[in-house]
Design an enzyme around this catalytic site. Structure first.
Site, short mmCIF file in Angstrom:
data_model
loop_
_atom_site.label_atom_id
_atom_site.label_comp_id
_atom_site.label_asym_id
_atom_site.label_seq_id
_atom_site.Cartn_x
_atom_site.Cartn_y
_atom_site.Cartn_z
N ARG A 47 -12.55 25.89 -14.37
CA ARG A 47 -12.69 25.72 -12.96
C ARG A 47 -11.45 25.12 -12.30
NH1 ARG A 47 -18.34 22.65 -13.41
NH2 ARG A 47 -18.11 22.97 -15.65
N GLY A 48 -10.59 24.52 -13.12
CA GLY A 48 -9.49 23.69 -12.61
C GLY A 48 -8.50 24.38 -11.69
N GLU A 103 -3.19 28.96 -14.14
CA GLU A 103 -3.83 27.87 -14.87
C GLU A 103 -3.50 26.54 -14.20
OE1 GLU A 103 -5.96 26.60 -16.50
OE2 GLU A 103 -5.55 26.30 -18.62
N ASP A 104 -4.39 25.57 -14.34
CA ASP A 104 -4.12 24.27 -13.73
C ASP A 104 -3.11 23.46 -14.55
OD1 ASP A 104 -5.91 23.84 -15.84
OD2 ASP A 104 -7.30 22.59 -14.71
N ASP A 107 -1.65 21.73 -21.57
CA ASP A 107 -1.65 20.43 -22.25
C ASP A 107 -1.31 20.66 -23.73
OD1 ASP A 107 -2.24 17.59 -22.33
OD2 ASP A 107 -4.24 18.03 -23.04
N LYS A 135 2.34 19.51 -19.38
CA LYS A 135 2.57 18.23 -20.08
C LYS A 135 3.22 18.57 -21.42
CE LYS A 135 -1.86 16.52 -19.34
NZ LYS A 135 -2.93 15.51 -19.49
N PHE A 156 -3.32 11.34 -17.85
CA PHE A 156 -4.50 12.12 -17.50
C PHE A 156 -4.57 12.18 -15.97
CE2 PHE A 156 -8.86 13.41 -16.98
CZ PHE A 156 -9.00 14.34 -18.01
N VAL A 157 -4.58 13.39 -15.44
CA VAL A 157 -4.52 13.56 -13.98
C VAL A 157 -5.78 14.22 -13.41
CG1 VAL A 157 -1.99 13.62 -13.90
CG2 VAL A 157 -3.27 15.76 -14.21
N ASP A 163 -10.39 17.88 -12.69
CA ASP A 163 -11.46 16.87 -12.75
C ASP A 163 -11.30 15.87 -13.88
OD1 ASP A 163 -12.10 18.85 -14.84
OD2 ASP A 163 -13.91 17.64 -15.09
N ARG A 169 -12.25 16.61 -8.19
CA ARG A 169 -11.60 17.92 -7.96
C ARG A 169 -11.19 18.09 -6.50
NH1 ARG A 169 -12.39 21.37 -12.46
NH2 ARG A 169 -14.35 21.06 -13.56
P1 IMP Z 1 -5.11 22.59 -23.53
O1 IMP Z 1 -5.92 23.65 -24.19
O2 IMP Z 1 -5.08 21.33 -24.31
O3 IMP Z 1 -3.73 23.05 -23.12
O4 IMP Z 1 -5.91 22.16 -22.25
C1 IMP Z 1 -5.83 22.78 -21.09
C2 IMP Z 1 -7.00 22.40 -20.21
O5 IMP Z 1 -7.43 21.05 -20.43
C3 IMP Z 1 -6.57 22.46 -18.79
O6 IMP Z 1 -6.81 23.74 -18.26
C4 IMP Z 1 -7.43 21.42 -18.14
O7 IMP Z 1 -8.64 22.00 -17.73
C5 IMP Z 1 -7.70 20.41 -19.22
N1 IMP Z 1 -6.79 19.27 -19.06
C6 IMP Z 1 -5.63 19.04 -19.70
N2 IMP Z 1 -5.04 17.92 -19.27
C7 IMP Z 1 -5.85 17.43 -18.30
C8 IMP Z 1 -5.76 16.28 -17.43
O8 IMP Z 1 -4.80 15.49 -17.44
N3 IMP Z 1 -6.77 16.12 -16.55
C9 IMP Z 1 -7.85 16.96 -16.49
N4 IMP Z 1 -7.96 18.06 -17.27
C10 IMP Z 1 -6.97 18.28 -18.17
MG MG Z 2 -8.66 24.36 -17.41
#
Ligand code: IMP
Ligand code: MG
Length: 184
Positions: A47-48, A103-104, A107, A135, A156-157, A163, A169
């Site tokens: 949803r981000g 994508e939001d 990470d 990140k 963490f943002v 969210d 959000r």
């Molecule tokens: P990844 O699979 O670890 O790259 O995670 C990506 C997803 O984790 C993002 O699309 C976000 O929805 C969530 N996410 C990663 N970092 C944060 C954060 O700092 N705040 C909130 N959601 C996060």
């Molecule tokens: Mg996401």
């Protein structure tokens, strides 16, 4: 401690104005990259990305179609489970089409690399990725967005669609979550 929310504060990190300015630049680059496309399929990862995609498509001059995909790797916690599930698939076909994945945050990279693999297997003509935040310090899987709005430190943002346990959000800016009872 599922269900128990420690008190936290949100410190502004990226203002609404800075986000809007960056989106104008990104949109111009995306317009240029996909110039001549009949209809770009813009895929928002729920949803981000819902606020980011809404602002981004309004800055694009290209003809676009908007579709959504929901992948989950986070649950309601602050750490990735490393297991990516597709909770909601696209409505439309992308074979032979030009696709922009929105994508939001990138990470660890697990979510984006899984989504890219899945969508590439459907043989789009061209696929690029635009992520609002990156990140890089947290990366565990080698993956890169074509365009990144902002590189941020390992914080963490929340806000602007993003969210913490389904809250915040609706903040118009990006802020970092801080726990006052924790020494930095
Ligand atoms: P990844 O699979 O670890 O790259 O995670 C990506 C997803 O984790 C993002 O699309 C976000 O929805 C969530 N996410 C990663 N970092 C944060 C954060 O700092 N705040 C909130 N959601 C996060
Ligand atoms: Mg996401």
């Amino acid at each position: 401690m599922a269900g128990i929310q420690r008190p936290y504060v949100i410190d502004e990190m990226i203002s609404a104005k800075a986000i809007a300015a960056r989106i104008e630049v990104l949109a111009r680059e995306i317009d240029r990259t996909f110039a001549g496309t009949e209809k770009l399929v813009v895929v928002g990862l729920l949803r981000g990305s819902f606020i980011f995609i809404a602002d981004l498509v309004r800055e694009l001059s290209l003809p676009v179609e908007v579709d959504f995909l929901e992948a989950s790797s986070y649950g309601d916690q602050m750490h990735s489970t490393r297991e990516v599930k597709i909770l909601k698939d696209l409505r439309g076909e992308i074979a032979g089409r030009d696709v922009l994945v929105v994508e939001d945050i990138v990470d660890t990279g697990f979510t984006l690399s899984h989504v890219i693999r899945l969508l590439k297997s459907r043989e789009p003509r061209r696929m690029e990725v635009c992520a609002l935040l990156d990140k890089p310090a947290r990366r565990e899987v080698e993956v890169r967005a074509t365009w990144t709005g902002f590189e941020i430190p390992d914080e963490f943002v929340v806000g602007y669609g993003i969210d913490y346990a389904q809250r915040n959000r609706n903040l118009p800016f990006i802020g970092k979550v801080r726990f006052p009872d924790e020494t930095p």
